[in-house]
Every structure is written in C-alpha cells, then in structure tokens.
Motif scaffolding. Structure first.
Motif, PDB file in Angstrom:
ATOM      1  N   PHE A   1       0.834  -2.339   0.413  1.00  0.00           N
ATOM      2  CA  PHE A   1      -0.451  -1.666   0.581  1.00  0.00           C
ATOM      3  C   PHE A   1      -0.577  -0.452  -0.330  1.00  0.00           C
ATOM      4  O   PHE A   1      -1.423   0.407  -0.100  1.00  0.00           O
ATOM      5  CB  PHE A   1      -0.642  -1.259   2.046  1.00  0.00           C
ATOM      6  N   GLN A   2       0.297  -0.379  -1.344  1.00  0.00           N
ATOM      7  CA  GLN A   2       0.317   0.757  -2.262  1.00  0.00           C
ATOM      8  C   GLN A   2       0.408   2.074  -1.488  1.00  0.00           C
ATOM      9  O   GLN A   2      -0.245   3.055  -1.824  1.00  0.00           O
ATOM     10  CB  GLN A   2      -0.944   0.749  -3.140  1.00  0.00           C
ATOM     11  N   ASP A   3       1.249   2.061  -0.425  1.00  0.00           N
ATOM     12  CA  ASP A   3       1.357   3.229   0.447  1.00  0.00           C
ATOM     13  C   ASP A   3       2.584   4.082   0.161  1.00  0.00           C
ATOM     14  O   ASP A   3       2.835   5.063   0.847  1.00  0.00           O
ATOM     15  CB  ASP A   3       1.358   2.794   1.913  1.00  0.00           C
ATOM     16  N   ARG A   4       3.332   3.725  -0.882  1.00  0.00           N
ATOM     17  CA  ARG A   4       4.473   4.545  -1.304  1.00  0.00           C
ATOM     18  C   ARG A   4       4.239   4.952  -2.756  1.00  0.00           C
ATOM     19  O   ARG A   4       3.710   4.179  -3.548  1.00  0.00           O
ATOM     20  CB  ARG A   4       5.780   3.762  -1.183  1.00  0.00           C
TER      21      ARG A   4
ATOM     22  N   ALA B   1       9.109  15.937   1.905  1.00  0.00           N
ATOM     23  CA  ALA B   1       9.440  14.504   1.882  1.00  0.00           C
ATOM     24  C   ALA B   1      10.637  14.189   0.982  1.00  0.00           C
ATOM     25  O   ALA B   1      10.628  13.214   0.253  1.00  0.00           O
ATOM     26  CB  ALA B   1       8.222  13.690   1.466  1.00  0.00           C
ATOM     27  N   GLY B   2      11.662  15.037   1.010  1.00  0.00           N
ATOM     28  CA  GLY B   2      12.858  14.783   0.230  1.00  0.00           C
ATOM     29  C   GLY B   2      12.781  15.249  -1.208  1.00  0.00           C
ATOM     30  O   GLY B   2      13.686  15.000  -1.990  1.00  0.00           O
TER      31      GLY B   2
ATOM     32  N   CYS C   1       3.116   7.872   0.941  1.00  0.00           N
ATOM     33  CA  CYS C   1       1.953   8.672   0.540  1.00  0.00           C
ATOM     34  C   CYS C   1       1.496   9.588   1.667  1.00  0.00           C
ATOM     35  O   CYS C   1       0.930  10.646   1.421  1.00  0.00           O
ATOM     36  CB  CYS C   1       0.797   7.755   0.130  1.00  0.00           C
ATOM     37  N   PHE C   2       1.758   9.182   2.889  1.00  0.00           N
ATOM     38  CA  PHE C   2       1.280   9.941   4.036  1.00  0.00           C
ATOM     39  C   PHE C   2       2.213  11.084   4.422  1.00  0.00           C
ATOM     40  O   PHE C   2       1.874  11.899   5.267  1.00  0.00           O
ATOM     41  CB  PHE C   2       1.062   8.996   5.215  1.00  0.00           C
TER      42      PHE C   2
ATOM     43  N   LEU D   1      -1.143  11.528  -0.993  1.00  0.00           N
ATOM     44  CA  LEU D   1      -0.822  11.166  -2.380  1.00  0.00           C
ATOM     45  C   LEU D   1      -1.679  10.032  -2.942  1.00  0.00           C
ATOM     46  O   LEU D   1      -1.824   9.921  -4.150  1.00  0.00           O
ATOM     47  CB  LEU D   1       0.647  10.772  -2.496  1.00  0.00           C
ATOM     48  N   LYS D   2      -2.253   9.199  -2.086  1.00  0.00           N
ATOM     49  CA  LYS D   2      -3.071   8.093  -2.590  1.00  0.00           C
ATOM     50  C   LYS D   2      -4.283   8.616  -3.354  1.00  0.00           C
ATOM     51  O   LYS D   2      -4.850   7.929  -4.182  1.00  0.00           O
ATOM     52  CB  LYS D   2      -3.516   7.189  -1.445  1.00  0.00           C
ATOM     53  N   ASP D   3      -4.668   9.872  -3.093  1.00  0.00           N
ATOM     54  CA  ASP D   3      -5.836  10.447  -3.757  1.00  0.00           C
ATOM     55  C   ASP D   3      -5.487  11.156  -5.056  1.00  0.00           C
ATOM     56  O   ASP D   3      -6.364  11.613  -5.766  1.00  0.00           O
ATOM     57  CB  ASP D   3      -6.534  11.436  -2.816  1.00  0.00           C
TER      58      ASP D   3
END
Length: 172
Positions: free
Chosen positions: A144-147, A128-129, A101-102, A112-114
C-alpha cells in the motif's frame, strides 16, 4: 468439515507467509503486536547499520598493496577500486532506514506519504529509528506504499544542496 479444513489451510498459509519474511520484518511484526514497535525499529536499524559498517571495514581491509607488475598491476588497481566501491555502497546502506509512513509526523500534521520522493526531511529529534539530521526520501515500499525508505544525507550532500538552492535564488 470443509470449513474447518479451509480454516486450517488459511492458518498454514499465514504461517508460511510469516516464515518467508526476512528476520528483521518478523521481529518488527512481533514487537509491533506488543506495542514496542518504535523502540524495536530503532534497535534493529542501529544493529543493521553497525553490521553494514563492519562489513564495509572488512571490505576495505581486502585491498592489496603488494608490489605487482605487468597485467597483474592493472588488475590489482581495478580490484582495489572495486573493493572501495563495495565499501562505499555498504556505508550508504548503513545510513538507509525503512519506516512506516505513519510513524513520522510532518510539521503540517501530515505523514510521510505527503512528502514525496526526492524531498528532504529534517529531524530535530530521534524519530522512528532515525537520528536527528537531514534524510532524503528515496522510495515508497509495501503493498500500500505505506513504508518509506530514507537515506541520511552526509554533510557534503547537505552543503551541496544548500549551495544549489542559493544559486537558484540568485538566478530567479
């Protein structure tokens, strides 16, 4: 002596956990540690998409066109439909990316978390690919729901969304 054994046990557990990861995750972790993460993600995503597209072509090549009669005829039609569904699913998977997400910054400066599941991210340049285009946020992943898992929208899907938005504005 107990501290040393405990440290060894932690290292063994960490190595075992690393080996349990899929190969693509292990490669991404190694490259992230050497600060080549974004390039590696793009390369892994392109390789994965290429393999999935090839698998879809192989699946489609398994369709049967020999003359069949009776019960075998309906079975052949069913098998061919199943093969086509598998090929479609593989192509859909080829257009899916999982990114941190970062690694993606939105226009408002957030990540992206937002954005929220079900929303569309429009990219003007490779990020990011992911290639430029419209990407649907499918789900969040990781402890951590970070992807975020995103799927590239086809031209037909984009057109359908635009038509639905236009119709919604008419009836407002």
């Amino acid at each position: 002596m107990d501290n040393r054994e405990a440290a060894k046990a932690r290292v063994r557990a960490k190595v075992a956990a690393e080996k349990a990861l899929p190969a693509s995750e292990r490669i991404a972790n190694m490259l992230h540690a050497t600060h080549t993460h974004a390039d590696a993600q793009a390369l892994l995503a392109a390789f994965r998409a290429e393999v999935l597209r090839e698998a879809a072509e192989v699946a489609e090549s398994l369709r049967q066109f020999e003359p069949a009669f009776g019960a075998r005829e309906s079975a052949q039609v069913s098998e061919n439909l199943g093969v086509l569904r598998v090929a479609d699913k593989l192509r859909s998977m080829a257009s899916t990316r999982t990114v941190s997400c970062f690694d993606v910054e939105l226009d408002n400066g957030e990540n992206l978390k937002d954005l929220g599941v079900g929303n569309v991210l429009e990219l003007d340049q490779p990020t990011a690919g992911m290639e430029p285009g419209a990407w649907l946020l499918v789900a969040y992943e990781g402890d951590f729901q970070d992807r975020a898992r995103l799927r590239r929208l086809s031209r037909d899907e984009i057109d359908a969304r635009r038509r639905a938005d236009a119709m919604a504005r008419i009836y407002e």
